[in-house]
Design a protein around this motif. Structure first.
Motif, PDB file in Angstrom:
ATOM      1  N   PHE B  37       0.821  -1.221   0.000  1.00  0.00           N
ATOM      2  CA  PHE B  37       0.000   0.000   0.000  1.00  0.00           C
ATOM      3  C   PHE B  37       0.850   1.263   0.000  1.00  0.00           C
ATOM      4  O   PHE B  37       0.405   2.315  -0.451  1.00  0.00           O
ATOM      5  N   TYR B  40       1.733   3.048  -3.305  1.00  0.00           N
ATOM      6  CA  TYR B  40       0.774   4.017  -3.854  1.00  0.00           C
ATOM      7  C   TYR B  40       0.992   5.390  -3.234  1.00  0.00           C
ATOM      8  O   TYR B  40       0.826   6.413  -3.902  1.00  0.00           O
ATOM      9  N   LYS B 119      -2.855   2.709   3.137  1.00  0.00           N
ATOM     10  CA  LYS B 119      -4.122   2.446   3.828  1.00  0.00           C
ATOM     11  C   LYS B 119      -3.865   1.631   5.087  1.00  0.00           C
ATOM     12  O   LYS B 119      -4.432   1.871   6.139  1.00  0.00           O
ATOM     13  N   GLN B 120      -3.040   0.627   4.989  1.00  0.00           N
ATOM     14  CA  GLN B 120      -2.680  -0.183   6.143  1.00  0.00           C
ATOM     15  C   GLN B 120      -1.435  -0.980   5.803  1.00  0.00           C
ATOM     16  O   GLN B 120      -1.060  -1.080   4.649  1.00  0.00           O
ATOM     17  N   VAL B 122       0.426  -4.616   5.599  1.00  0.00           N
ATOM     18  CA  VAL B 122      -0.121  -5.962   5.419  1.00  0.00           C
ATOM     19  C   VAL B 122       0.280  -6.949   6.513  1.00  0.00           C
ATOM     20  O   VAL B 122      -0.279  -8.032   6.600  1.00  0.00           O
ATOM     21  N   ASP B 123       1.247  -6.573   7.363  1.00  0.00           N
ATOM     22  CA  ASP B 123       1.572  -7.501   8.453  1.00  0.00           C
ATOM     23  C   ASP B 123       0.603  -7.329   9.620  1.00  0.00           C
ATOM     24  O   ASP B 123      -0.002  -8.276  10.081  1.00  0.00           O
ATOM     25  N   GLY B 124       0.426  -6.098  10.061  1.00  0.00           N
ATOM     26  CA  GLY B 124      -0.460  -5.859  11.200  1.00  0.00           C
ATOM     27  C   GLY B 124      -1.889  -5.539  10.791  1.00  0.00           C
ATOM     28  O   GLY B 124      -2.809  -5.724  11.559  1.00  0.00           O
ATOM     29  N   ASP B 125      -2.069  -5.051   9.571  1.00  0.00           N
ATOM     30  CA  ASP B 125      -3.417  -4.710   9.083  1.00  0.00           C
ATOM     31  C   ASP B 125      -4.173  -3.757  10.001  1.00  0.00           C
ATOM     32  O   ASP B 125      -5.396  -3.838  10.087  1.00  0.00           O
ATOM     33  N   THR B 126      -3.507  -2.857  10.722  1.00  0.00           N
ATOM     34  CA  THR B 126      -4.297  -2.071  11.672  1.00  0.00           C
ATOM     35  C   THR B 126      -4.909  -0.815  11.049  1.00  0.00           C
ATOM     36  O   THR B 126      -5.970  -0.385  11.465  1.00  0.00           O
ATOM     37  N   ALA B 127      -4.205  -0.194  10.120  1.00  0.00           N
ATOM     38  CA  ALA B 127      -4.671   1.075   9.532  1.00  0.00           C
ATOM     39  C   ALA B 127      -4.775   2.187  10.576  1.00  0.00           C
ATOM     40  O   ALA B 127      -5.524   3.129  10.400  1.00  0.00           O
ATOM     41  N   THR B 143      -8.862   9.407   5.621  1.00  0.00           N
ATOM     42  CA  THR B 143      -8.422   8.062   5.251  1.00  0.00           C
ATOM     43  C   THR B 143      -8.977   7.650   3.890  1.00  0.00           C
ATOM     44  O   THR B 143      -9.919   8.249   3.387  1.00  0.00           O
ATOM     45  N   TYR B 144      -8.412   6.590   3.331  1.00  0.00           N
ATOM     46  CA  TYR B 144      -8.920   5.930   2.113  1.00  0.00           C
ATOM     47  C   TYR B 144      -9.097   6.874   0.927  1.00  0.00           C
ATOM     48  O   TYR B 144     -10.126   6.874   0.264  1.00  0.00           O
ATOM     49  N   VAL B 180      -5.639   4.519  -0.931  1.00  0.00           N
ATOM     50  CA  VAL B 180      -5.994   3.160  -1.365  1.00  0.00           C
ATOM     51  C   VAL B 180      -5.397   2.898  -2.733  1.00  0.00           C
ATOM     52  O   VAL B 180      -4.968   3.827  -3.423  1.00  0.00           O
ATOM     53  N   LYS B 181      -5.426   1.653  -3.167  1.00  0.00           N
ATOM     54  CA  LYS B 181      -4.700   1.312  -4.388  1.00  0.00           C
ATOM     55  C   LYS B 181      -5.341   1.880  -5.642  1.00  0.00           C
ATOM     56  O   LYS B 181      -4.698   2.001  -6.662  1.00  0.00           O
ATOM     57  N   GLU B 182      -6.607   2.269  -5.526  1.00  0.00           N
ATOM     58  CA  GLU B 182      -7.268   2.819  -6.700  1.00  0.00           C
ATOM     59  C   GLU B 182      -6.654   4.139  -7.150  1.00  0.00           C
ATOM     60  O   GLU B 182      -6.888   4.603  -8.271  1.00  0.00           O
TER      61      GLU B 182
END
Ligand SMILES: Cc1cc2nc3c(=O)[nH]c(=O)nc-3n(C[C@H](O)[C@H](O)[C@H](O)COP(=O)(O)OP(=O)(O)OC[C@H]3O[C@@H](n4cnc5c(N)ncnc54)[C@H](O)[C@@H]3O)c2cc1C
Ligand SMILES: Nc1ncnc2c1ncn2[C@@H]1O[C@H](COP(=O)(O)O)[C@@H](O)[C@H]1O
Lengths: 396, 262
Positions: B37, B40, B119-120, B122-127, B143-144, B180-182
């Motif tokens: 993430f 981006y 956005k977050q 990928v290991d903890g995914d907390t955002a 956010t996002y 976000v990836k968009e």
């Protein structure tokens, strides 16, 4: 937590005055004075070139944990409709509150939303804190965090639960950081230890490949965001009443640093995947974007939403909000039908905790079958039209 | 405009293994990469600079010494400067302590008017780290973000994803956004960038350099504690439904009806 102007250092330069988003600072007799409107956000501290403003935050060990009582649920509403997860949290919150012997409260922020309080009582709230103001009509981090933080400081709840929605996951960290307390994201399990009052918060990490149980033993309140659809909505008891407490916000200054110019509803209405009961998801196995129509039709017949793998989104067949998986949404519907999806770990991360998983794939070795409840080896382009046809026959 | 991008180095796979004796993650042999993430966020910062025709992009990471590799990747993509926050005292930080430390570094960099995060992780995914940095700085955050529409000297117009659509917002600077990836397609580093990255000297800042409150960093500054780590058990063996497509469809629908979902 307190903020002080060190008058011996302050030269009255006024640099801090425009830096304050709340307009709370004035300069009198060549010294900065921090007024009532101060929200303790700390924006003034770094702009002072003389180190004359000191913000002291509460730190852990000295905290009297017993001073914090009650379980709070953030009653998220959007455009006057309660988020499903708010009711789910009342169910879990009720259980935690009873184990602790403490009350359960719902916190409702918005404008002209008082009528929702009844729903919150009916689903288990003993108390509803209602903060109504035009500036709370739509969610914005600044005003919502300010109001919620003030309420928490005044009432000192022990536990605060928020939905792990777009709103909850943006608001909760803002509030937790302002309070200097811990926050556990995206929990799927919550238990409380009545002896210590500690909340055991279980959450997935590494894309769902690992689960971790997290505690916040020396700080209060304990805060967690919780995934939608993990806990059941408690039965509705229409006769149940509770106490409605209006929150005074008269003295609160407004944080106007962000404003909404426009809301654009998602094209193709049914994209709120996180709250859908049924998701029919499209993978590259559909072969051609025109075959998406089948997935949409089946979703419609089952009253569900359309999901997709990243491969399909990257190919431009469908928009990104439909993407399920590690880089898309995490979903937990009752029924997830994977149509021509291989089941890469990144996709599984977003859907493997769904209640019932149906996998339709022509390759019997596809990893999607490892997480499936029902597996159909075959051509999705033949099976989907059959399902649609048979569902339609029954309806007629 | 000076833009800071916060990037995290994460294991390149989410298929982690656990050492059952110690209940800790086995990290050896797993290569690291830049949190997907965050690419981006780097890309968007570079695009803003290109759009404005001037500016500086600084990549920032807190982590062990090898996190410098993640910063080199950012340099290869085109960021102007990189700073690594590395000190044993930072170890064990949860999101609150991480955000505090990163915010201190952003203050030290100085004159930053925009911070971008992924956005977050990928290991903890907390955002959580993005919004918590913003709170520490006393800045607004959104956010996002999927699009940056307009960039003015004191205000920026962005589009964010919500659960039921999109919102266009005007936000005053300085501010922090998570993307976000968009939002874009990250560029691949060119040869020139890779050479620059190889040669770059990356400054390492310690707790002493940041003048942090020792009670608010690392494990000491982390209110949350991991009590237990375990593997989820999903040993569901799928019930296979066979037959012709018509028979398969019929049998499946019958089961789903029985479960009340069709
Ligand atoms: C950092 C990172 C993040 C990622 N995040 C995500 C994410 O969030 N979500 C996500 O989905 N992916 C994600 N991916 C991508 C993921 O690894 C896979 O590439 C992707 O999920 C594959 O999509 P698919 O299963 O639709 O396509 P494919 O892998 O192409 O699989 C198609 C499947 O359809 C089957 N098939 C073909 N024809 C038919 C037919 N006629 N009838 C029945 N079956 C048929 C095939 O057997 C195959 O199993 C990510 C990857 C990375 C590296
Ligand atoms: N150690 C770190 N160093 C730099 N940036 C980080 C770090 N941890 C988190 N971030 C940033 O915060 C975002 C959210 O991370 P997380 O809250 O861990 O999911 C990431 O995408 C990064 O932009």
């Amino acid at each position: 937590m307190s903020i002080t102007v060190l008058t011996e250092k302050c030269v009255g330069c006024k640099l801090c005055v425009p830096a304050c988003p709340f307009g709370a600072i004035s300069v009198r007799d060549r010294k900065a004075v921090i007024g009532e409107a101060c929200n303790l956000c700390g924006a003034c501290v770094p702009v002072c070139k003389f180190g004359a403003i000191e913000l002291v935050r509460e730190t852990g060990p000295a905290m009297d944990k017993n001073a914090y009582r009650g379980v709070w649920v953030f009653a998220e509403q959007r455009r006057g409709t309660l988020a499903g997860v708010a009711l789910e949290l009342l169910g879990k919150g009720r259980e935690l509150a009873e184990k602790l012997g403490q009350p359960l409260a719902a916190v409702l922020l918005g404008h002209e939303v008082e009528s929702l309080a009844e729903e919150l009582f009916a689903h288990g709230a003993d108390l509803v804190y209602l903060a109504e103001a035009p500036f709370l009509r739509e969610f914005l981090e600044g005003p919502y965090a300010a109001v919620l933080t003030e309420m928490i400081r005044a009432e000192r709840p022990n536990i605060i639960l928020l939905g792990a929605t777009a709103i909850g996951r943006s608001l909760a960290p803002r509030v937790a950081a302002r309070l200097g307390t811990g926050l556990t994201a995206d929990c799927t399990g919550l238990e409380v230890d009545p002896a210590t009052g500690d909340l055991h918060q279980t959450r997935p990490a590494f894309g769902g490949n690992v689960m971790a149980t997290i505690l916040c033993p020396n700080h209060r309140p304990q805060m967690a965001t919780v995934r939608p659809r993990v806990f059941a909505v408690p039965p509705r008891d229409p006769g149940r009443r509770g106490e409605l407490r209006r929150v005074e916000m008269a003295g609160q200054a407004l944080d106007l640093r962000a404003k909404i110019l426009e809301f654009l509803p998602a094209e193709g209405e049914k994209v709120n995947l996180t709250e859908a009961n049924v998701i029919v998801a499209a993978g590259r196995g559909l072969g051609d974007p025109k075959n998406l129509r089948m997935v949409e039709e089946l979703a419609e017949l089952l009253g569900g939403a359309v999901g997709a793998s990243r491969a399909v989104v990257d190919a431009g067949w469908i928009s990104y909000p439909h993407q399920v998986g590690q880089t898309g949404k995490t979903v937990r519907p009752k029924l997830y039908i994977a149509c021509g999806i291989h089941g890469a770990v990144q996709h599984l991360a977003g859907m493997q905790s769904s209640d019932i998983i149906v996998a339709i794939n022509k390759n019997p070795e596809a990893p999607i079958f490892k997480v499936a409840t029902y597996g159909l080896v075959g051509d999705v382009l033949e099976i989907l039209p059959e399902m649609i046809r048979q569902l339609k026959v029954v309806r007629v | 405009m000076k833009i800071a991008v916060c990037i995290k180095q994460v294991p390149a796979t989410t298929e982690v293994k656990i050492n059952p004796a110690t209940n800790t993650l086995i990290r050896e042999g797993i290569p690291n990469e830049v949190n997907p993430f965050d690419l981006y966020a780097i890309e968007e910062a570079l695009r803003i600079k290109e759009r404005l025709g001037s500016g500086t992009v600084v990549a920032l990471s807190m982590g062990p010494p090898q996190a410098a590799d993640a910063l080199r990747e950012a340099i290869a993509m085109g960021v102007d400067e990189a700073v690594l926050l590395s000190d044993r005292a930072f170890a064990g930080a949860d999101t609150l302590a991480t955000a505090y430390t990163l915010a201190k570094a952003i203050e030290k960099i100085g004159e930053v008017s925009l911070v971008l995060c992924g956005k977050q992780a990928v290991d903890g995914d907390t955002a959580q780290v993005g919004p918590e940095i913003a709170e520490n700085l006393g800045w607004p955050h959104v956010t996002y973000i999927r699009k940056i529409n307009e960039i003015g000297p004191s205000e920026i117009v962005v589009e964010r994803m919500t659960d039921d659509g999109y919102e266009r917002l005007a936000v005053s600077l300085p501010a922090l956004f998570t993307v976000v990836k968009e939002i874009n397609v990250p560029r691949l580093p060119g040869i020139k960038g890779q050479l620059r990255a190889k040669k770059a000297e990356i400054p390492v800042w310690t707790a002493a350099d940041l003048e942090v409150d020792p009670g608010r960093i690392g494990l000491t500054g982390s209110p949350t504690q991991v009590r237990k780590i375990f593997y989820p058990q999903h040993e569901t063996t799928a019930e296979m439904i066979e037959g012709s497509p018509a028979e398969q469809a019929a049998a499946l629908l019958e089961k789903l009806r029985g479960l009340g979902v069709a």
